[in-house]
Design an enzyme around this catalytic site. Structure first.
Site, mmCIF file in Angstrom:
data_model
loop_
_atom_site.group_PDB
_atom_site.id
_atom_site.type_symbol
_atom_site.label_atom_id
_atom_site.label_comp_id
_atom_site.label_asym_id
_atom_site.label_seq_id
_atom_site.Cartn_x
_atom_site.Cartn_y
_atom_site.Cartn_z
ATOM 1 N N ASP A 334 29.824 74.847 43.951
ATOM 2 C CA ASP A 334 29.885 73.571 44.661
ATOM 3 C C ASP A 334 29.338 72.500 43.724
ATOM 4 O O ASP A 334 29.001 72.799 42.576
ATOM 5 C CB ASP A 334 29.046 73.639 45.953
ATOM 6 C CG ASP A 334 27.549 73.765 45.679
ATOM 7 O OD1 ASP A 334 27.159 73.912 44.511
ATOM 8 O OD2 ASP A 334 26.768 73.711 46.649
ATOM 9 N N ASP A 336 26.243 69.594 43.777
ATOM 10 C CA ASP A 336 25.094 69.116 44.548
ATOM 11 C C ASP A 336 24.668 67.746 44.045
ATOM 12 O O ASP A 336 24.566 67.526 42.832
ATOM 13 C CB ASP A 336 23.924 70.089 44.395
ATOM 14 C CG ASP A 336 24.324 71.523 44.694
ATOM 15 O OD1 ASP A 336 24.464 71.852 45.871
ATOM 16 O OD2 ASP A 336 24.531 72.299 43.733
ATOM 17 N N ASP A 428 27.452 69.193 48.336
ATOM 18 C CA ASP A 428 26.212 69.047 49.114
ATOM 19 C C ASP A 428 25.543 67.725 48.753
ATOM 20 O O ASP A 428 25.431 67.394 47.571
ATOM 21 C CB ASP A 428 25.215 70.175 48.782
ATOM 22 C CG ASP A 428 25.675 71.527 49.303
ATOM 23 O OD1 ASP A 428 26.576 71.558 50.156
ATOM 24 O OD2 ASP A 428 25.122 72.542 48.838
HETATM 25 N N1 CTP Z 1 18.702 74.246 48.038
HETATM 26 C C1 CTP Z 1 17.664 73.918 48.846
HETATM 27 N N2 CTP Z 1 17.877 73.661 50.163
HETATM 28 C C2 CTP Z 1 19.132 73.734 50.679
HETATM 29 C C3 CTP Z 1 20.207 74.072 49.848
HETATM 30 C C4 CTP Z 1 19.953 74.321 48.513
HETATM 31 O O1 CTP Z 1 16.533 73.829 48.379
HETATM 32 N N3 CTP Z 1 19.310 73.488 51.960
HETATM 33 C C5 CTP Z 1 18.430 74.502 46.615
HETATM 34 C C6 CTP Z 1 18.628 75.955 46.228
HETATM 35 O O2 CTP Z 1 17.436 76.673 46.335
HETATM 36 C C7 CTP Z 1 19.064 75.843 44.800
HETATM 37 C C8 CTP Z 1 19.677 74.445 44.677
HETATM 38 O O3 CTP Z 1 19.346 73.767 45.874
HETATM 39 O O4 CTP Z 1 17.937 75.938 43.967
HETATM 40 C C9 CTP Z 1 21.158 74.467 44.467
HETATM 41 O O5 CTP Z 1 21.776 75.304 45.410
HETATM 42 P P1 CTP Z 1 23.213 75.953 45.195
HETATM 43 O O6 CTP Z 1 24.245 74.918 45.138
HETATM 44 O O7 CTP Z 1 23.351 77.000 46.254
HETATM 45 O O8 CTP Z 1 23.052 76.753 43.827
HETATM 46 P P2 CTP Z 1 23.346 76.325 42.340
HETATM 47 O O9 CTP Z 1 22.150 76.716 41.584
HETATM 48 O O10 CTP Z 1 23.801 74.917 42.258
HETATM 49 O O11 CTP Z 1 24.512 77.321 41.948
HETATM 50 P P3 CTP Z 1 26.083 77.008 41.887
HETATM 51 O O12 CTP Z 1 26.318 76.521 40.507
HETATM 52 O O13 CTP Z 1 26.774 78.307 42.160
HETATM 53 O O14 CTP Z 1 26.398 75.993 42.936
HETATM 54 MN MN MN Z 2 24.732 73.678 46.957
HETATM 55 MN MN MN Z 3 25.379 74.191 43.472
#
Ligand code: CTP
Ligand code: MN
Ligand code: MN
Length: 504
Positions: A334, A336, A428
Site C-alpha cells: 500500500d 502510507d 492509508d
Molecule cells: N501502523 C500503525 N497503526 C496502524 C497501521 C499501521 O502504527 N493503524 C504502522 C505499522 O506498525 C507499520 C507502519 O504503520 O510500522 C506501516 O504499515 P504497513 O503499511 O502495514 O507496512 P509497511 O511497512 O508500509 O509495509 P508495506 O510496504 O508492505 O506496505
Molecule cells: Mn499501511
Molecule cells: Mn505500507
C-alpha cells in the site's frame, strides 16, 4: 526539566572552553571524561593532554555535556556504583567505555566507531539482557532492533526467507510466541553487513533460539530448509496464505474458512452462508489490482494526488510518505501518508473533507474512515499492539495511468494497468494533532519489528512507555515532549537510526 537538559546537551559547545583553550576541537560530537579512580592523576593528565593535542574535547568535570566516559582498571560494578553516586540526570545518555576505545581512537587520530566490546555495561542492566549466567563473550549485535541499522540490502536472504515462512506458518497456527521468535531471528540476520559463512557465525548473535539455529544449519548442509519447503507445499498454509491476502481478511477469518472446507476464492464467493463485510467485499472486488505490488513511481504519483487534495482543504497542511516507502523500499502493499498541520486543532475534519474531494474526483473506490478518539487523559496505554487513536482512513483509490509520470518502461505500464487506464491502489492516511506528530511519524514509519523493539527497549531498559502518541516516563510520571523523531531517540538514550536503517 528533562527538556532543558536535553537541549543544552544537543546545542554544540562554544569554541573556547575554560578547560581547553589552546587546542582546536576537531570532533564536536564527542566530549570525553576520563575517570581518575584507578587510572591515577598523572596518567589521567597525560592522556588528557594527548587527546586534546589530537583535537578531542576533554572535560575535567563529569557534566551533562560529556558524551563518552572512559575508565581504566575499574570493575564494572565499582565503576557504575561510582557513576550513580555522581547524581547525573541521564547517565544512560553517555557511552561508558573501557580504555581500549580511547587508545584505539588515539592511534587512529579520530574517534573509532563504537563496538559492544568497548562498552563497560552496567551489570544490573546486563543481567536483564542475558538472563542466563553464561560466560559467552558479549555479542556485538544488539538484541534490540532499535539499536541495529538494517537497510533494505539483505545479505542473508536464503536464511531470512526460510525463517519468515516458518514464522508465518506459526502465526497461522495461532502460535504467536514462536512466530515472534522466528521473526526476531530473521531480523537479526537482516542487520548483518555480510552473509553468514558457516553455522558457527551464529554463535554470538543474540535472539537466535535453538530452532532458528537448526534451520540455518540445515540450509548450510542441504542448501535449503526442508521444513520451509514442506510448509510451502502444505495445503493449510497455502490456503491460509491465499485467504489472508485479501484486504479485510485476517488469520482468524482465513482459518474459519479453511475449517469449513473452503480452498479457493470461488469456494468462498459461492458459499451462500458466508457474509462478507464491506472491507472484504472491496478486497475481492479489487483483488487483482491491490494484490499487485505498488511501485515507488506509483507511490509518488499518489503523493501528488493526496497533496493536491489536502492543500485544497487546508493550504498550510503538508503530506509526507511514511511506511515502507519512507524506509527506502522499492515496492509496497500500500502507500502510507501522514498529514502535518502546523496548528493544534487544524486537523479536525480534514480527512473527511479530503475523502469527499476524492469522491467528487471520481477516484474513491473504497473508504474506511476512523474519527479521532485521541484523549491524553486515557494514556499511556500499556497494551503493546493497541491501535492508535488518531484520525485516519484506509482507502482504495484509482490511480490513472497518465498520472504516473516516471514509470520506467512501457512493460511496466502494461503489466500494472493491463488494458484499463487506471489501477486500484491501497492508501492509508493519518492526521495526528501537531504536538503528537513526531510520535505518529515514528510509529507509522515502521518496520513493525523496529517499532515493537523500540517499545520493548523503552519499557525494559528505560522505564518508559512508548506508543504512537506519547513517551511516558514512569519515574517522573510525565509525558516527554518531542518535536522530531531525533528528540524521541534522545529521550530514550538511543543513537538516532535513520528511516532507511529501520528495515528490521
Ligand atoms: N501502523 C500503525 N497503526 C496502524 C497501521 C499501521 O502504527 N493503524 C504502522 C505499522 O506498525 C507499520 C507502519 O504503520 O510500522 C506501516 O504499515 P504497513 O503499511 O502495514 O507496512 P509497511 O511497512 O508500509 O509495509 P508495506 O510496504 O508492505 O506496505
Ligand atoms: Mn499501511
Ligand atoms: Mn505500507
Amino acid at each position: 526539566m528533562f527538556q532543558t537538559a536535553f537541549l543544552t546537551r544537543k546545542r554544540r559547545r562554544p569554541d573556547i572552553n575554560f578547560t581547553q583553550v589552546h587546542e582546536e576541537v576537531k570532533f564536536r560530537d564527542v566530549t570525553l571524561y576520563l575517570v581518575e579512580k584507578r587510572m591515577g592523576k598523572s596518567r589521567r593528565n597525560f592522556l588528557t593532554n594527548l587527546a586534546r593535542s589530537k583535537g578531542f574535547l576533554v572535560e575535567n568535570m563529569l557534566s551533562g555535556h560529556v558524551t563518552h566516559v572512559v575508565s581504566e582498571g575499574n570493575a564494572p560494578q565499582e565503576l557504575w556504583n561510582w557513576l550513580e553516586e555522581q547524581n547525573l540526570r541521564e547517565p544512560h545518555n553517555k557511552h561508558v567505555l573501557n580504555i581500549s576505545w580511547f587508545t584505539e581512537s588515539m592511534s587512529a587520530g579520530e574517534p573509532v566507531p563504537l563496538e559492544m566490546r568497548h562498552y563497560i555495561l552496567n551489570p544490573a542492566a546486563e543481567r536483564k539482557l542475558c538472563p542466563s549466567p553464561s560466560s559467552k563473550p558479549m555479542s556485538t549485535v544488539s538484541p534490540y532492533a532499535c539499536q541495529r541499522r538494517t537497510t533494505i540490502e539483505n545479505h542473508n536472504k536464503v536464511f531470512t526467507d526460510a525463517l519468515e515462512v516458518i514464522a508465518e506458518s506459526s502465526e497461522f497456527s495461532g502460535n504467536q510466541g514462536s512466530c515472534l521468535a522466528f521473526r526476531r531471528a530473521a531480523s537479526v540476520l537482516k542487520s548483518l553487513p555480510v552473509a553468514l559463512k558457516c553455522t558457527e557465525d551464529t554463535q554470538h548473535l543474540p535472539g537466535l533460539g535453538e530452532h532458528s539455529k537448526a534451520i540455518i544449519e540445515e540450509i548450510f548442509e542441504c542448501g535449503a530448509s526442508l521444513k520451509a519447503q514442506e510448509i510451502l507445499r502444505d495445503e493449510r498454509y497455502r490456503t491460509m496464505k491465499l485467504f489472508s491476502s485479501v484486504f479485510g481478511v485476517g488469520p482468524k477469518t482465513a482459518e474459519s474458512w479453511y475449517y469449513r472446507g473452503l480452498r479457493t476464492f470461488e469456494d468462498v464467493l459461492t458459499e451462500p452462508t458466508i457474509k462478507l463485510n464491506r472491507m472484504q467485499t472491496a478486497g475481492f472486488m479489487f483483488y487483482e489490482d491491490i494484490s499487485k505490488p505498488v511501485s515507488r513511481s506509483e507511490a509518488y504519483a499518489l503523493k501528488t494526488i493526496v497533496e493536491e487534495a489536502v492543500t485544497c482543504v487546508n493550504s498550510s497542511a503538508s503530506v509526507n510518505v511514511i511506511g515502507g516507502f519512507r524506509r527506502g523500499k522499492e515496492f509496497g502493499h500500500d502507500v502510507d501518508f501522514i498529514i502535518r498541520v502546523p496548528e493544534p486543532g487544524q486537523e479536525d475534519g480534514l480527512l473527511s473533507a479530503v475523502i469527499d474531494r476524492f469522491k467528487s474526483q471520481n477516484i474513491l473506490l473504497y473508504s474506511d474512515f476512523q474519527e479521532s478518539t485521541f484523549d491524553l487523559r486515557r494514556l499511556p496505554n500499556r497494551r503493546f499492539e493497541a491501535m492508535d487513536h488518531f484520525q485516519k482512513c484506509f482507502l482504495i483509490l484509482k490511480l490513472k495511468r497518465d498520472q504516473v509520470t516516471d514509470i520506467r518502461s512501457i512493460d511496466e505500464v502494461r503489466e500494472r494497468f493491463q488494458c484499463r487506464d487506471w489501477r486500484a491502489v491501497r492508501v492509508d492516511l493519518v492526521a495526528p494533532p501537531i504536538e503528537r506528530y513526531a510520535y505518529a511519524l515514528l510509529g507509522w514509519t515502521g518496520s513493525t519489528l523496529f517499532e515493537r523493539d523500540l517499545r520493548r527497549f523503552a519499557r525494559l531498559e528505560r522505564g518508559k512507555l512508548l506508543d504512537n502518541h506519547v513517551l511516558y516516563d514512569k519515574a517522573t510520571k510525565t509525558f516527554l515532549p518531542a518535536d522530531t523523531e531525533e528528540d524521541i531517540f534522545a529521550h530514550l538514550g538511543l543513537e538516532y537510526i535513520e528511516p532507511l536503517q529501520r528495515n528490521a
